[in-house]
Motif scaffolding. Structure first.
Motif, PDB file in Angstrom:
ATOM      1  N   UNK A  61      26.712 105.868   8.546  1.00  0.00           N
ATOM      2  CA  UNK A  61      27.059 106.518   9.923  1.00  0.00           C
ATOM      3  C   UNK A  61      26.550 107.910  10.039  1.00  0.00           C
ATOM      4  N   UNK A  62      26.663 108.872   8.912  1.00  0.00           N
ATOM      5  CA  UNK A  62      26.305 110.250   8.671  1.00  0.00           C
ATOM      6  C   UNK A  62      24.668 110.432   8.798  1.00  0.00           C
ATOM      7  N   UNK A  63      24.011 109.159   8.278  1.00  0.00           N
ATOM      8  CA  UNK A  63      22.753 109.232   8.103  1.00  0.00           C
ATOM      9  C   UNK A  63      22.282 108.885   9.571  1.00  0.00           C
ATOM     10  N   UNK A  64      22.508 107.987  10.165  1.00  0.00           N
ATOM     11  CA  UNK A  64      22.266 107.989  11.467  1.00  0.00           C
ATOM     12  C   UNK A  64      22.598 108.951  12.349  1.00  0.00           C
ATOM     13  N   UNK A  65      23.590 109.449  12.423  1.00  0.00           N
ATOM     14  CA  UNK A  65      24.035 110.589  13.174  1.00  0.00           C
ATOM     15  C   UNK A  65      23.065 111.736  12.940  1.00  0.00           C
ATOM     16  N   UNK A  66      22.698 112.170  11.918  1.00  0.00           N
ATOM     17  CA  UNK A  66      21.732 113.397  11.427  1.00  0.00           C
ATOM     18  C   UNK A  66      20.282 112.763  11.736  1.00  0.00           C
ATOM     19  N   UNK A  67      19.875 111.707  11.697  1.00  0.00           N
ATOM     20  CA  UNK A  67      18.542 111.062  12.195  1.00  0.00           C
ATOM     21  C   UNK A  67      18.329 111.316  13.678  1.00  0.00           C
ATOM     22  N   UNK A  68      19.530 111.154  14.760  1.00  0.00           N
ATOM     23  CA  UNK A  68      19.373 111.403  16.048  1.00  0.00           C
ATOM     24  C   UNK A  68      19.727 112.723  16.279  1.00  0.00           C
ATOM     25  N   UNK A  91      18.243 115.711   5.686  1.00  0.00           N
ATOM     26  CA  UNK A  91      19.957 115.454   5.386  1.00  0.00           C
ATOM     27  C   UNK A  91      20.018 113.897   5.858  1.00  0.00           C
ATOM     28  N   UNK A  92      19.246 113.183   6.872  1.00  0.00           N
ATOM     29  CA  UNK A  92      19.402 111.972   7.041  1.00  0.00           C
ATOM     30  C   UNK A  92      18.989 111.069   5.880  1.00  0.00           C
ATOM     31  N   UNK A  93      17.828 111.417   5.199  1.00  0.00           N
ATOM     32  CA  UNK A  93      17.583 110.911   3.949  1.00  0.00           C
ATOM     33  C   UNK A  93      18.429 110.756   2.859  1.00  0.00           C
ATOM     34  N   UNK A  94      19.040 112.032   2.849  1.00  0.00           N
ATOM     35  CA  UNK A  94      20.202 112.391   1.625  1.00  0.00           C
ATOM     36  C   UNK A  94      21.122 111.301   1.939  1.00  0.00           C
ATOM     37  N   UNK A  95      21.475 111.413   3.014  1.00  0.00           N
ATOM     38  CA  UNK A  95      23.021 110.579   3.460  1.00  0.00           C
ATOM     39  C   UNK A  95      22.537 108.991   3.134  1.00  0.00           C
ATOM     40  N   UNK A  96      21.362 108.519   3.626  1.00  0.00           N
ATOM     41  CA  UNK A  96      20.956 107.244   3.472  1.00  0.00           C
ATOM     42  C   UNK A  96      20.833 106.905   2.147  1.00  0.00           C
ATOM     43  N   UNK A  97      20.424 108.003   1.417  1.00  0.00           N
ATOM     44  CA  UNK A  97      20.145 107.549  -0.323  1.00  0.00           C
ATOM     45  C   UNK A  97      21.418 107.451  -0.871  1.00  0.00           C
ATOM     46  N   UNK A  98      22.564 107.659  -0.399  1.00  0.00           N
ATOM     47  CA  UNK A  98      23.751 107.724  -0.827  1.00  0.00           C
ATOM     48  C   UNK A  98      24.563 106.183  -0.598  1.00  0.00           C
ATOM     49  N   UNK A 149      30.434  93.030  22.672  1.00  0.00           N
ATOM     50  CA  UNK A 149      31.257  93.307  21.630  1.00  0.00           C
ATOM     51  C   UNK A 149      30.699  94.198  20.573  1.00  0.00           C
ATOM     52  N   UNK A 150      29.324  94.118  20.191  1.00  0.00           N
ATOM     53  CA  UNK A 150      29.018  94.874  19.229  1.00  0.00           C
ATOM     54  C   UNK A 150      28.993  96.355  19.567  1.00  0.00           C
ATOM     55  N   UNK A 151      29.048  96.783  20.881  1.00  0.00           N
ATOM     56  CA  UNK A 151      29.316  98.324  21.197  1.00  0.00           C
ATOM     57  C   UNK A 151      30.383  98.756  20.576  1.00  0.00           C
ATOM     58  N   UNK A 152      31.522  97.896  20.986  1.00  0.00           N
ATOM     59  CA  UNK A 152      32.903  98.338  20.523  1.00  0.00           C
ATOM     60  C   UNK A 152      33.007  98.440  19.035  1.00  0.00           C
ATOM     61  N   UNK A 153      32.268  97.447  18.379  1.00  0.00           N
ATOM     62  CA  UNK A 153      32.319  97.663  16.818  1.00  0.00           C
ATOM     63  C   UNK A 153      31.515  98.847  16.378  1.00  0.00           C
ATOM     64  N   UNK A 154      30.423  99.135  17.028  1.00  0.00           N
ATOM     65  CA  UNK A 154      29.889 100.724  16.560  1.00  0.00           C
ATOM     66  C   UNK A 154      30.792 101.760  16.710  1.00  0.00           C
ATOM     67  N   UNK A 155      31.345 101.578  18.055  1.00  0.00           N
ATOM     68  CA  UNK A 155      32.220 102.882  18.288  1.00  0.00           C
ATOM     69  C   UNK A 155      33.575 102.906  17.249  1.00  0.00           C
ATOM     70  N   UNK A 156      34.091 101.791  17.024  1.00  0.00           N
ATOM     71  CA  UNK A 156      35.308 101.797  16.161  1.00  0.00           C
ATOM     72  C   UNK A 156      34.652 102.022  14.469  1.00  0.00           C
ATOM     73  N   UNK A 157      33.548 101.793  14.161  1.00  0.00           N
ATOM     74  CA  UNK A 157      32.983 102.360  12.962  1.00  0.00           C
ATOM     75  C   UNK A 157      32.885 103.345  12.851  1.00  0.00           C
ATOM     76  N   UNK A 158      32.366 104.115  13.884  1.00  0.00           N
ATOM     77  CA  UNK A 158      32.231 105.593  13.853  1.00  0.00           C
ATOM     78  C   UNK A 158      33.370 106.578  13.625  1.00  0.00           C
TER      79      UNK A 158
END
Length: 332
Positions: free
Chosen positions: A65-72, A83-90, A235-244
């Protein structure tokens, strides 16, 4: 099928190469988690905790989630993607991807099977999952006694027992709520998806049961079986919101308040047992045992035996590893 300890993925730590056998076991773990999410009253988070991948998945989800947020955000501001690559690498991709594949396959294939089993043998199936979850209480309870995986065990204090009891009572009340009948409109499906994925992340709370309480369980199962992409996308939109939201919160809690978080999770799992009482009437209210009696009891014993066998095998494997480490010569 478990790992020696449920511990977070270390930030930036090199990830060991997964053997084909481990990858196959992770697919099976994912299938078990996905299957659990199709059963009202059973939490996929409980199965993840029971099979030893809960904290790995949660920590990886937080980094994803952090990687996607930094990428955007960083991409839009022209700051680059370091930073996005660093987060996704973890992210423990070697674990996450096979488990994700197993979950998706199970959700698409087992939804109809579990629906039929629950309809034809409801008492026996609830008995099976009651035994599984009851025995699985040992997992968070045991790990909550240690601040770190190999640190000395410290028994619960009276305050922690009280905290677990409060969590158990609160969840017991939630899972005892009567079923609702909401219309599956987009403005209902999005918050329902957020609630469902929050329950997926929290061991003891069942996303399927929350959907059943809202009156959206049958429409969602039907959408999965019928491949209703419009319904599933909303439904997947709600899933994404809950995950974040919930994943980042739990990641922080497990990193900074691990013991108390596991104490609360133990209470949550204990409270969820109310929903798995085998004998229920048409409205889902718990009643005294009636026929069939033997089959649900045997199923509960079988479920508990499976978990106990896994835990015993894990304990013996860990003891052997510690013995090997103890006799290895010190280098230098």
């Amino acid at each position: 099928m478990t790992t020696p300890e449920i511990s977070p993925v270390e930030a930036g730590a090199p990830q060991k190469r997964r053997t084909p056998l481990l990858v196959a076991l992770d697919v099976v773990r994912g299938a078990m988690i996905g299957t659990a999410e199709t059963v009202p009253g059973v939490s996929g988070g409980t199965v993840a905790l029971m099979t030893g991948v809960y904290e790995t998945l949660l920590t990886s989800a937080g980094h994803l989630i952090a990687g996607i947020r930094h990428a955007v955000t960083d991409g839009l501001r022209g700051r680059g993607l370091a930073e996005a690559r660093a987060q996704l690498g973890r992210v423990a991709w070697g674990v996450v991807l096979p488990i994700g594949v197993g979950m998706v396959v199970a959700l698409l294939t087992m939804a109809h099977v579990m629906e039929g089993l629950l309809e034809d043998h409801p008492e026996t199936m609830r008995g099976l999952f009651l035994g599984l979850v009851l025995a699985s209480l040992a997992v968070p309870f045991r790990h909550s006694h240690r601040a770190e995986p190999r640190s000395p065990a410290v028994p619960w204090t009276m305050r922690e027992w009280l905290l677990a009891a409060v969590a158990a009572v609160a969840v017991g009340i939630v899972v005892s709520l009567p079923a609702g009948n909401l219309s599956p409109e987009w403005y209902v499906l999005i918050p329902a998806g957020a609630l469902a994925v929050s329950a997926l992340v929290l061991p003891g709370l069942s996303g399927s049961f929350l959907l059943l309480t809202l009156g959206l369980y049958e429409p969602t199962i039907a959408a999965l079986n019928d491949r209703d992409l419009g319904y599933l996308a909303t439904f997947a939109i709600g899933l994404a919101i809950g995950l974040v939201t919930i994943v980042k919160l739990l990641q922080w809690l497990l990193e900074h308040r691990r013991r108390v978080t596991l104490v609360v999770l133990t209470g949550i799992m204990a409270g969820s047992l109310v929903a798995l009482w085998p004998w229920q009437d048409a409205d889902g209210m718990r009643i005294a045992p009636t026929e069939p009696i033997v089959a649900p009891l045997l199923a509960a014993l079988a479920g508990a035996a499976v978990v106990i066998a896994i835990l015993v095998a894990e304990h013996r494997m860990l003891a052997r590893r510690e013995a090997v480490v103890a006799v290895e010569p010190v280098e230098g």
